[in-house]
Motif scaffolding. Structure first.
Motif, PDB file in Angstrom:
ATOM      1  N   UNK A 107     -97.990 -45.315 -17.320  1.00 17.85           N
ATOM      2  CA  UNK A 107     -97.322 -44.601 -18.520  1.00 17.85           C
ATOM      3  C   UNK A 107     -96.066 -45.411 -18.974  1.00 17.85           C
ATOM      4  N   UNK A 108     -95.805 -46.692 -18.523  1.00 16.32           N
ATOM      5  CA  UNK A 108     -94.974 -47.553 -18.923  1.00 16.32           C
ATOM      6  C   UNK A 108     -95.279 -48.791 -19.658  1.00 16.32           C
ATOM      7  N   UNK A 109     -94.496 -48.928 -20.686  1.00 18.32           N
ATOM      8  CA  UNK A 109     -95.022 -50.169 -21.328  1.00 18.32           C
ATOM      9  C   UNK A 109     -93.966 -51.467 -20.728  1.00 18.32           C
ATOM     10  N   UNK A 110     -94.841 -52.385 -20.642  1.00 16.34           N
ATOM     11  CA  UNK A 110     -93.982 -53.653 -20.125  1.00 16.34           C
ATOM     12  C   UNK A 110     -93.149 -54.165 -21.249  1.00 16.34           C
ATOM     13  N   UNK A 111     -91.962 -54.444 -21.190  1.00 24.07           N
ATOM     14  CA  UNK A 111     -91.241 -54.886 -22.345  1.00 24.07           C
ATOM     15  C   UNK A 111     -91.122 -56.760 -22.176  1.00 24.07           C
ATOM     16  N   UNK A 112     -91.553 -57.320 -23.171  1.00 26.96           N
ATOM     17  CA  UNK A 112     -91.567 -58.684 -22.814  1.00 26.96           C
ATOM     18  C   UNK A 112     -90.404 -59.400 -23.594  1.00 26.96           C
ATOM     19  N   UNK A 113     -89.401 -59.915 -22.868  1.00 28.83           N
ATOM     20  CA  UNK A 113     -88.423 -60.798 -23.709  1.00 28.83           C
ATOM     21  C   UNK A 113     -89.010 -62.062 -24.309  1.00 28.83           C
ATOM     22  N   UNK A 114     -88.415 -62.365 -25.511  1.00 29.22           N
ATOM     23  CA  UNK A 114     -88.805 -63.647 -26.177  1.00 29.22           C
ATOM     24  C   UNK A 114     -87.444 -64.369 -26.452  1.00 29.22           C
ATOM     25  N   UNK A 115     -87.470 -65.705 -26.827  1.00 26.11           N
ATOM     26  CA  UNK A 115     -86.266 -66.299 -27.088  1.00 26.11           C
ATOM     27  C   UNK A 115     -85.936 -66.189 -28.510  1.00 26.11           C
ATOM     28  N   UNK A 116     -84.818 -65.648 -28.968  1.00 22.42           N
ATOM     29  CA  UNK A 116     -84.268 -65.342 -30.356  1.00 22.42           C
ATOM     30  C   UNK A 116     -83.579 -66.638 -30.598  1.00 22.42           C
ATOM     31  N   UNK A 117     -83.053 -66.603 -32.025  1.00 21.41           N
ATOM     32  CA  UNK A 117     -82.289 -67.508 -32.548  1.00 21.41           C
ATOM     33  C   UNK A 117     -80.602 -67.413 -32.038  1.00 21.41           C
ATOM     34  N   UNK A 118     -80.539 -66.073 -31.902  1.00 27.32           N
ATOM     35  CA  UNK A 118     -78.985 -65.743 -31.442  1.00 27.32           C
ATOM     36  C   UNK A 118     -79.054 -64.413 -31.221  1.00 27.32           C
ATOM     37  N   UNK A 119     -78.419 -63.949 -29.792  1.00 23.40           N
ATOM     38  CA  UNK A 119     -78.141 -62.559 -29.474  1.00 23.40           C
ATOM     39  C   UNK A 119     -77.010 -62.442 -28.551  1.00 23.40           C
ATOM     40  N   UNK A 120     -76.325 -61.534 -28.609  1.00 22.71           N
ATOM     41  CA  UNK A 120     -75.262 -61.120 -27.468  1.00 22.71           C
ATOM     42  C   UNK A 120     -74.190 -62.112 -27.496  1.00 22.71           C
ATOM     43  N   UNK A 121     -74.011 -62.839 -28.509  1.00 20.20           N
ATOM     44  CA  UNK A 121     -72.899 -63.641 -28.583  1.00 20.20           C
ATOM     45  C   UNK A 121     -73.348 -64.894 -28.248  1.00 20.20           C
ATOM     46  N   UNK A 122     -74.670 -65.629 -28.012  1.00 18.89           N
ATOM     47  CA  UNK A 122     -75.057 -66.721 -27.545  1.00 18.89           C
ATOM     48  C   UNK A 122     -76.012 -67.173 -28.810  1.00 18.89           C
ATOM     49  N   UNK A 123     -75.969 -68.489 -29.069  1.00 25.02           N
ATOM     50  CA  UNK A 123     -76.832 -69.150 -30.236  1.00 25.02           C
ATOM     51  C   UNK A 123     -77.331 -70.382 -29.700  1.00 25.02           C
ATOM     52  N   UNK A 124     -78.681 -70.052 -29.890  1.00 26.44           N
ATOM     53  CA  UNK A 124     -79.776 -71.289 -29.318  1.00 26.44           C
ATOM     54  C   UNK A 124     -79.911 -72.436 -30.445  1.00 26.44           C
ATOM     55  N   UNK A 125     -79.697 -73.455 -29.657  1.00 23.20           N
ATOM     56  CA  UNK A 125     -79.582 -74.869 -30.293  1.00 23.20           C
ATOM     57  C   UNK A 125     -80.979 -75.215 -31.022  1.00 23.20           C
ATOM     58  N   UNK A 126     -81.903 -74.577 -30.647  1.00 22.68           N
ATOM     59  CA  UNK A 126     -83.230 -75.295 -31.075  1.00 22.68           C
ATOM     60  C   UNK A 126     -83.525 -74.407 -32.336  1.00 22.68           C
ATOM     61  N   UNK A 127     -84.182 -75.484 -33.251  1.00 15.63           N
ATOM     62  CA  UNK A 127     -84.566 -74.835 -34.445  1.00 15.63           C
ATOM     63  C   UNK A 127     -85.759 -74.000 -34.581  1.00 15.63           C
TER      64      UNK A 127
END
Ligand code: ADP
Ligand code: PAZ
Ligand code: K
Length: 250
Positions: A78-98
């Motif tokens: 009954x459960x969907x597996x939630x897959x986390x992917x890398x964003x540009x920015x979230x929760x106060x952190x900004x990714x340096x990758x373009x």
């Protein structure tokens, strides 16, 4: 709410069960199962453990991710597996990758976990299949990073190419000059990693001395080598899970 967190690395899968109380207070337990992860999760399902959500971060192959997904689905239909992917920015952190998705999600989550534990600038070193180093300033701007191959893989691939390099006698880990082939190979690799970490620590591109946080299967080893060099560092084994917990707070 009971949440099952899965961190699929290239060598090992790790998981944690955590109890989310009042939306922000979390208690996590049961870290670090080695593979096969599905077997462990199945055993826990048999004794009645049932999550309300399952979050996964994976840097392994798509095939591996699919296999875990379908096994989890069999255990908890009954459960969907939630897959986390890398964003540009979230929760106060900004990714340096373009090309933001190319940054390994484990690196992203480890930085996020580190950020949750400190207001200072920091360097995350995750010593697993790859030894990654990521620098983040106190405003949460990722400055970029380095990816080094695991010392053992480097040594083995060199030994496979060089007829007279044999790695038979393994001595305690050190970064001093070697007087036997094995030490010359391993110590050189560890010394290069430690010098790189030291150079980033001293460079202070973030404008202040950063905290060094260590995670991954070889964290203890790197801690000892850094201590010998008087470079302060701290192990936070569950950095990736701490990062995942941020995803439960919204
Ligand atoms: N008991 C162990 N089993 C497997 N690897 C271990 C163990 N102890 C230390 N290691 C080291 O940890 C590394 C795996 O660390 P880990 O951070 O789990 O990797 P990954 O995230 O790449 O799967 C291995 O490459 C090895 O050098
Ligand atoms: C660098 C890594 C291989 C580290 O993986 P791990 O050692 O945790 O298994 C992983 O984060 C990855 O595949 N990253 C994608 C490339 C990148 O981060 O640029
Ligand atoms: K790593």
């Amino acid at each position: 709410m009971i949440v099952l967190l899965i961190d699929q690395g290239n060598t090992k899968a790790k998981y944690a069960w955590c109890d989310v109380i009042e939306n922000k207070k979390h208690q996590a337990s049961g870290f670090f199962s080695s593979a096969p992860i599905i077997h462990s999760i199945e055993e826990q399902a048999l004794v009645g453990l049932k999550p309300d959500r399952i979050l996964m971060a994976s840097v392994a192959s798509e095939a591996n991710q699919k296999a875990i997904k379908s096994s989890v689905q069999e255990i908890y239909p009954k459960l969907a597996l939630e897959i986390i992917t890398t964003p540009t920015q979230a929760y106060g952190l900004t990714n340096a990758y373009q090309a933001h998705t190319r940054l390994g999600v484990d690196r992203w989550l480890a930085m996020l976990g580190a950020k949750a534990t400190t207001d200072k600038a920091f360097i995350v070193i995750d010593a697993g299949t790859a030894v990654t180093l990521d620098v983040v300033d106190k405003q949460g701007n990722h400055q970029g990073g380095w990816i080094l191959p695991n010392v053992n893989f480097c040594a083995e691939s060199l030994a496979n190419r060089a007829g007279k390099i044999e790695l038979k006698q393994l001595n305690p880990i050190s970064i001093s000059l070697g007087r036997v082939t094995e030490d010359c190979v391993y110590n050189a690799l560890y010394a290069s990693h430690i010098q790189l970490i030291k150079s980033q620590y001293n460079e202070q591109i973030t404008g202040e001395k950063p905290l060094i946080l260590l995670a991954g299967g070889d964290a203890q080893l790197y801690l000892e080598l850094l201590q010998q060099e008087q470079v302060p560092a701290k192990i936070v084994t569950n950095l990736v899970f701490l990062g995942m917990l941020e995803y439960l707070s919204d």
